[in-house]
Motif scaffolding. Structure first.
Motif, PDB file in Angstrom:
ATOM      1  N   ILE A  51       0.843  -1.207   0.000  1.00 57.65           N
ATOM      2  CA  ILE A  51       0.000   0.000   0.000  1.00 57.65           C
ATOM      3  C   ILE A  51       0.876   1.254   0.000  1.00 57.65           C
ATOM      4  O   ILE A  51       0.614   2.220  -0.709  1.00 57.65           O
ATOM      5  N   ARG A  52       1.952   1.211   0.778  1.00 65.66           N
ATOM      6  CA  ARG A  52       2.866   2.360   0.823  1.00 65.66           C
ATOM      7  C   ARG A  52       3.442   2.643  -0.582  1.00 65.66           C
ATOM      8  O   ARG A  52       3.485   3.790  -1.024  1.00 65.66           O
ATOM      9  N   ARG A  53       3.842   1.572  -1.275  1.00 69.54           N
ATOM     10  CA  ARG A  53       4.405   1.753  -2.612  1.00 69.54           C
ATOM     11  C   ARG A  53       3.353   2.292  -3.589  1.00 69.54           C
ATOM     12  O   ARG A  53       3.666   3.123  -4.443  1.00 69.54           O
ATOM     13  N   MET A  54       2.137   1.810  -3.458  1.00 66.61           N
ATOM     14  CA  MET A  54       1.063   2.338  -4.308  1.00 66.61           C
ATOM     15  C   MET A  54       0.893   3.842  -4.074  1.00 66.61           C
ATOM     16  O   MET A  54       0.770   4.629  -4.999  1.00 66.61           O
ATOM     17  N   LEU A  55       0.894   4.211  -2.805  1.00 67.92           N
ATOM     18  CA  LEU A  55       0.684   5.612  -2.419  1.00 67.92           C
ATOM     19  C   LEU A  55       1.837   6.486  -2.925  1.00 67.92           C
ATOM     20  O   LEU A  55       1.627   7.594  -3.419  1.00 67.92           O
ATOM     21  N   GLN A  56       3.045   5.941  -2.822  1.00 70.64           N
ATOM     22  CA  GLN A  56       4.226   6.703  -3.260  1.00 70.64           C
ATOM     23  C   GLN A  56       4.198   6.986  -4.755  1.00 70.64           C
ATOM     24  O   GLN A  56       4.724   7.990  -5.212  1.00 70.64           O
ATOM     25  N   THR A  57       3.592   6.055  -5.512  1.00 70.84           N
ATOM     26  CA  THR A  57       3.565   6.245  -6.961  1.00 70.84           C
ATOM     27  C   THR A  57       2.200   6.756  -7.429  1.00 70.84           C
ATOM     28  O   THR A  57       1.900   6.743  -8.620  1.00 70.84           O
ATOM     29  N   ASP A  91       3.518  10.018   6.358  1.00 67.13           N
ATOM     30  CA  ASP A  91       3.270   8.956   7.346  1.00 67.13           C
ATOM     31  C   ASP A  91       1.799   8.940   7.767  1.00 67.13           C
ATOM     32  O   ASP A  91       1.196   7.882   7.919  1.00 67.13           O
ATOM     33  N   ARG A  92       1.257  10.141   7.964  1.00 67.48           N
ATOM     34  CA  ARG A  92      -0.159  10.224   8.357  1.00 67.48           C
ATOM     35  C   ARG A  92      -1.043   9.671   7.258  1.00 67.48           C
ATOM     36  O   ARG A  92      -1.962   8.905   7.514  1.00 67.48           O
ATOM     37  N   GLU A  93      -0.724  10.048   6.024  1.00 70.40           N
ATOM     38  CA  GLU A  93      -1.511   9.620   4.872  1.00 70.40           C
ATOM     39  C   GLU A  93      -1.431   8.097   4.695  1.00 70.40           C
ATOM     40  O   GLU A  93      -2.432   7.424   4.443  1.00 70.40           O
ATOM     41  N   TYR A  94      -0.232   7.571   4.835  1.00 68.55           N
ATOM     42  CA  TYR A  94       0.027   6.142   4.674  1.00 68.55           C
ATOM     43  C   TYR A  94      -0.742   5.327   5.713  1.00 68.55           C
ATOM     44  O   TYR A  94      -1.396   4.328   5.413  1.00 68.55           O
TER      45      TYR A  94
END
Lengths: 126, 180
Positions: A51-57, A91-94
């Motif tokens: 999920i973090r990687r999805m959010l980053q991209t 971090d909050r968003e993640y």
């Protein structure tokens, strides 16, 4: 879909491999697998990292597609959100995003297991 | 009934608490909103919550501090959301109770619950990330922890929500939640 959640270092992954009788070669690591792997593997662990990687991209997870193409997948994720609000905005968003995605998966899942100290409890069985 | 709903951030505890109100209320419903809109992010959060309860027939009372003087006599069921914001307001806002935050808030809860039939309080789990915070943040954590424990002691029902799934730690619901 089956969701396995719990704190870090609780033995979630081992619990999932054993409980669902899945071979390690049929699993992917959400921290570094190909994004498309989620549609093929039997089990994906470190789903929060995925999920973090999805959010980053800037991508969104297509849960509808996942449910159709890989309805029996076991997703193993850290249970986030049990701490003080993070100072860093990403971090909050993640943390928030992981929560929302996992709520949605839990609603669709036929089973949700929560692992504490290596012991799993079925908290949902549809 | 006094009900405490807890859970992590993004766990779906608000949605669950609202569903409790919908099942329990036999009269007018009040939402006590405690989040002070101090920046864009809080505005967004507030907007999200407003949207979520839009068609559920709640009146809204904004209460950032001084819960003790909230007048809820006209309501059957009250949803207080959430304890972690209320405490931050009392501790850090100019007109807050400062050192006396915990006792003021608990007195406020008692006042409010004395005026309505059901009070549902949403609180927060901020205790398990393994990080040692600065003394001020630790003081805040301790205050919330103490209030949660006080509330749970008198509550009829204590529910922790895990990714939208309610786990009952105290009491019983007429519904099919998991007891732990």
């Amino acid at each position: 879909m089956i969701l396995v959640t719990g704190g870090c270092f609780q033995g979630k992954k081992d619990y999932a491999f054993e409980t669902f009788q899945i071979a390690r070669k049929d699993a992917a690591d959400g921290a570094d697998c190909a994004m498309e792997a989620i549609f093929e593997v039997k089990l994906l662990y470190h789903f929060h990292e995925y999920i973090r990687r999805m959010l980053q991209t800037g991508q969104e997870i297509d849960l509808e597609k996942l449910q159709q193409e890989n309805p029996d997948i076991v997703l193993v994720t850290n249970e986030l959100g049990y701490g003080v609000v993070p100072v860093d905005q990403f971090d909050r968003e993640y943390r928030e995003k992981t929560g929302r995605v996992c709520c949605e998966i839990a609603k669709r899942a036929k089973e949700v297991h929560r692992v504490v100290c290596g012991i799993g409890t079925v908290i949902k069985r549809a | 009934m006094l009900i405490v709903v807890t859970g992590g951030s993004g766990s779906g505890k608000s949605e669950y608490a609202e569903s409790l109100v919908m099942r329990l209320a036999a009269g007018p419903k009040l939402y006590i909103a405690t989040m002070y809109p101090f920046d864009e992010e809080s505005h967004r959060r507030i907007a999200r919550h407003r949207l979520m309860r839009k068609d559920k027939g709640f009146d809204t009372l904004e209460c950032y501090t001084d819960l003790k003087h909230a007048d809820v006599r006209a309501y059957d069921t009250v949803l207080l959301e959430c304890m972690s914001n209320l405490i931050a307001n009392e501790m850090y806002q100019e007109d807050g109770a400062g050192e006396r935050s915990a006792e003021e808030i608990l007195a406020g809860v008692e006042q409010v619950y004395g005026q309505c039939r059901n009070l549902i309080i949403v609180t927060n789990e901020i205790f398990s990330d393994g990080i040692d915070y600065d003394p001020e943040t630790a003081r805040y954590q301790r205050c919330l922890g103490n209030i949660n424990r006080h509330l749970a002691r008198t509550a009829d029902l204590l529910v922790e929500v895990v990714y939208s799934i309610p786990l009952v730690h105290k009491g019983k619901t007429p519904w099919d939640e998991v007891s732990v």
